[in-house]
Enzyme design. Structure first.
Site, PDB file in Angstrom:
ATOM      1  N   HIS A   1       0.834  -1.202   0.000  1.00  0.00           N
ATOM      2  CA  HIS A   1       0.000   0.000   0.000  1.00  0.00           C
ATOM      3  C   HIS A   1       0.865   1.247   0.000  1.00  0.00           C
ATOM      4  O   HIS A   1       1.948   1.258   0.590  1.00  0.00           O
ATOM      5  CB  HIS A   1      -0.969   0.024   1.184  1.00  0.00           C
ATOM      6  CG  HIS A   1      -0.315  -0.161   2.523  1.00  0.00           C
ATOM      7  ND1 HIS A   1       0.047  -1.405   2.997  1.00  0.00           N
ATOM      8  CD2 HIS A   1       0.039   0.737   3.481  1.00  0.00           C
ATOM      9  CE1 HIS A   1       0.580  -1.266   4.207  1.00  0.00           C
ATOM     10  NE2 HIS A   1       0.600   0.022   4.517  1.00  0.00           N
TER      11      HIS A   1
ATOM     12  N   HIS B   1       0.728   5.170   1.156  1.00  0.00           N
ATOM     13  CA  HIS B   1       0.015   6.181   1.936  1.00  0.00           C
ATOM     14  C   HIS B   1       0.070   7.519   1.189  1.00  0.00           C
ATOM     15  O   HIS B   1       1.143   7.936   0.759  1.00  0.00           O
ATOM     16  CB  HIS B   1       0.701   6.414   3.285  1.00  0.00           C
ATOM     17  CG  HIS B   1       0.673   5.251   4.225  1.00  0.00           C
ATOM     18  ND1 HIS B   1      -0.217   5.166   5.270  1.00  0.00           N
ATOM     19  CD2 HIS B   1       1.437   4.136   4.296  1.00  0.00           C
ATOM     20  CE1 HIS B   1       0.012   4.044   5.963  1.00  0.00           C
ATOM     21  NE2 HIS B   1       1.004   3.400   5.385  1.00  0.00           N
TER      22      HIS B   1
HETATM   23  P1  AMP Z   1       1.338   0.380   7.505  1.00  0.00           P
HETATM   24  O1  AMP Z   1       1.739   0.754   8.909  1.00  0.00           O
HETATM   25  O2  AMP Z   1       2.138   1.074   6.452  1.00  0.00           O
HETATM   26  O3  AMP Z   1       1.249  -1.111   7.326  1.00  0.00           O
HETATM   27  O4  AMP Z   1      -0.116   0.997   7.323  1.00  0.00           O
HETATM   28  C1  AMP Z   1      -1.287   0.300   7.574  1.00  0.00           C
HETATM   29  C2  AMP Z   1      -2.379   1.332   7.671  1.00  0.00           C
HETATM   30  O5  AMP Z   1      -3.617   0.645   7.540  1.00  0.00           O
HETATM   31  C3  AMP Z   1      -2.418   2.087   9.009  1.00  0.00           C
HETATM   32  O6  AMP Z   1      -2.225   3.475   8.754  1.00  0.00           O
HETATM   33  C4  AMP Z   1      -3.813   1.782   9.555  1.00  0.00           C
HETATM   34  O7  AMP Z   1      -4.416   2.898  10.150  1.00  0.00           O
HETATM   35  C5  AMP Z   1      -4.570   1.349   8.301  1.00  0.00           C
HETATM   36  N1  AMP Z   1      -5.671   0.437   8.538  1.00  0.00           N
HETATM   37  C6  AMP Z   1      -5.653  -0.706   9.245  1.00  0.00           C
HETATM   38  N2  AMP Z   1      -6.864  -1.309   9.218  1.00  0.00           N
HETATM   39  C7  AMP Z   1      -7.653  -0.530   8.455  1.00  0.00           C
HETATM   40  C8  AMP Z   1      -9.024  -0.593   8.058  1.00  0.00           C
HETATM   41  N3  AMP Z   1      -9.820  -1.608   8.422  1.00  0.00           N
HETATM   42  N4  AMP Z   1      -9.514   0.398   7.275  1.00  0.00           N
HETATM   43  C9  AMP Z   1      -8.714   1.422   6.897  1.00  0.00           C
HETATM   44  N5  AMP Z   1      -7.428   1.547   7.242  1.00  0.00           N
HETATM   45  C10 AMP Z   1      -6.893   0.592   8.016  1.00  0.00           C
END
Ligand code: AMP
Ligand code: ZN
Length: 137
Positions: free
Chosen positions: A100, A102
């Protein structure tokens, strides 16, 4: 599709999310815990655990979508700019192991300071560059 993956479940609608963009290969939705409102995650519809495992052409698709939607995110949230981030590996803060990107809208007065750079020691920058070039091969 990975049955244990939250983001795969978001793509299929098993877990709800605020979708803001979708095409045949890419999906984008709002991060549930934003740096600022409008913080968006751009993901491939196919499951890969991080950018290193993601085929280059799919990464290109993600970046094209970032370019397409970031101005709209900035405009809609009355922001001024944005950060793009990719966390790779737990030590770098990766929590969800589905690739992903951001997109985090920013304002100069939002108080979300970036980390500060640290200084190299004597000769360390040259030595580091040499090591990396050797590793690249
Ligand atoms: P990372 O730390 O780069 O793996 O980012 C994962 C991101 O996913 C974090 O910023 C979380 O807030 C986001 N996240 C986790 N679960 C969900 C969800 N169900 N819906 C939307 N965002 C999510
Ligand atoms: Zn997944």
């Amino acid at each position: 599709m990975n049955n244990d993956c939250i983001f795969c479940k978001i793509i299929t609608g098993v877990i709800p999310a605020q979708k803001i963009y979708e095409d045949d290969k890419v999906f984008a939705f709002l991060d549930i815990n934003p740096v600022n409102p409008g913080h968006t995650l751009v993901i491939p519809k196919e499951h890969f655990k991080n950018i290193m495992e993601t085929p280059p052409e799919i990464l290109c698709n993600l970046v094209k979508v970032v370019q397409k939607i970031a101005p709209a995110i900035v405009k809609a949230t009355d922001s001024e700019g944005f950060n793009v981030g990719i966390n790779t590996g737990s030590s770098a803060g990766q929590v969800i192991f589905h690739t992903h990107i951001h997109v985090m809208p920013r304002r100069s007065d939002d108080g979300r300071a970036l980390w500060k750079g640290k200084e190299y020691g004597e000769g360390e920058i040259e030595e580091t560059a040499e090591k990396i070039k050797t590793a690249i091969g």
